[in-house]
Design a protein around this motif. Structure first.
Motif, short mmCIF file in Angstrom:
data_model
loop_
_atom_site.label_atom_id
_atom_site.label_comp_id
_atom_site.label_asym_id
_atom_site.label_seq_id
_atom_site.Cartn_x
_atom_site.Cartn_y
_atom_site.Cartn_z
N CYS B 6 0.87 -1.19 0.00
CA CYS B 6 0.00 0.00 0.00
C CYS B 6 0.90 1.24 0.00
CB CYS B 6 -0.91 0.00 1.24
SG CYS B 6 -1.80 1.57 1.45
N TRP B 8 0.53 3.97 1.25
CA TRP B 8 0.54 4.69 2.52
C TRP B 8 0.93 3.77 3.68
CZ3 TRP B 8 -2.91 5.89 -1.33
CH2 TRP B 8 -2.84 7.22 -1.78
N CYS B 9 0.38 2.58 3.75
CA CYS B 9 0.54 1.72 4.92
C CYS B 9 1.70 0.73 4.81
CB CYS B 9 -0.74 0.95 5.20
SG CYS B 9 -2.17 2.01 5.35
N HIS B 59 -7.42 -0.27 -0.38
CA HIS B 59 -7.03 -0.77 0.94
C HIS B 59 -8.17 -0.53 1.94
CE1 HIS B 59 -3.78 -1.02 4.30
NE2 HIS B 59 -4.51 -2.11 4.20
N CYS B 63 -6.17 2.10 5.08
CA CYS B 63 -6.33 3.55 4.92
C CYS B 63 -7.50 3.92 4.02
CB CYS B 63 -5.03 4.13 4.38
SG CYS B 63 -4.57 3.44 2.77
ZN LIG Z 1 -3.27 1.59 3.17
#
Ligand SMILES: [Zn+2]
Lengths: 199, 91
Positions: B6, B8-9, B59, B63
């Motif tokens: 991901c 972001w994650c 996701h 997020c």
């Molecule tokens: Zn994420």
């Protein structure tokens, strides 16, 4: 007409209060129902400096901008849920925040009764969680003070790592019974003690 | 089981995501002017490639963000992760 509201725990039918022990003894896992807290969902663009400044002014401190981090301050926990989404839990400065964000593109929604938190701690807490969650719980991404939106068994949870062996598991109300039972079942082989969830 | 990175994650298990199918399909600006065949092509027809496939993932349990993934449909290897609106990378 005044409305009368009764706060009803989604775990009330499990009669957990009657199971609370003061001394958890050698139980590998300690479980508790956390008391209900005010919760506020905040949306806005973390790439917009003016929004972030207003958000900070409303909170009185900087919101978490790094993925999967939590900032805790004076009884208020601010969870990063996404690059444009946060969850405030605890002493929520609702009106202050609404005033600070008034001129910015944003959304503030009271979601106080959407989730409850289950506390899971003890020497085998991580082993219990590892049975139900696909994350690598030993990874630096899940060091104390971090959070993650992820899976618990077949449902969703917001995991808050409080310490190496202590977690708060935020689940939606309708999943509370399922989450508690799955956790307790997973913890059974290590011994489970129900403890007080704090004030 | 896929491990999807991901944006972001970081790397997360496939079960946290949902797949939104083939990426880079543009909605026709004036659907009313299309023939049934052209509209049907937009709504239903997909490449179903063997090899590098560009697809959208969300996701949802993390997020909540959508992004694009280039994946080899033979090996299931995730070759690239890139933002919505970005041109597909050469892989
Ligand atoms: Zn994420």
């Amino acid at each position: 007409m005044a409305e009368r509201r009764i706060r009803h725990s989604p775990l009330a039918h499990l009669h957990l209060a009657a199971r609370v022990v003061v001394d958890p003894g050698d139980a590998g896992a300690r479980m508790s129902e956390r008391p209900p807290r005010a919760q506020l969902a905040v949306r806005g663009d973390s790439g917009d400096k003016a929004f972030v400044a207003a958000f900070k002014a409303g909170l009185g401190f900087s919101p978490p901008l790094a993925a999967n981090t939590v900032v805790t301050h004076d009884g208020l926990a601010v969870f990063w849920l996404g690059p444009s989404e946060w969850l405030l839990v605890g002493e929520v400065p609702g009106e202050q925040l609404a005033a600070a964000l008034a001129d910015r593109h944003h959304a503030l929604v009271d979601v106080s009764d959407s989730r409850i938190a289950i506390g899971l701690s003890g020497p085998r807490a991580r082993d219990v969680l590892a049975k139900l969650c696909p994350l690598d719980l030993a990874a630096p991404a899940l060091a104390p003070g971090r959070c993650a939106g992820t899976i618990l068994a077949r449902g969703h949870m917001l995991l808050h790592v409080l310490a190496e062996d202590s977690y708060d598991i935020h689940v939606h109300r309708s999943f509370a019974d399922y989450a508690w039972r799955m956790l307790e079942d997973a913890a059974l082989e290590y011994g489970v003690a129900v403890i007080d969830g704090g004030g | 089981m896929l491990l999807i990175d991901c944006p972001w994650c970081g790397p997360r298990d496939e079960v946290e995501f949902s797949c939104g199918g083939e990426a880079h399909i543009v909605r026709p600006p004036e659907p009313a002017n299309l023939s049934d065949a052209e509209w049907g092509d937009y709504v239903f027809m997909r490449q179903n490639r063997k090899g590098v496939h560009y697809e959208r993932w969300c996701h949802g349990h993390g997020c909540g963000r959508w992004f694009n993934v280039a994946r080899d449909t033979v090996s299931h290897q995730v070759l690239a992760v890139y933002a919505m609106g970005e041109a597909p990378p050469e892989v």
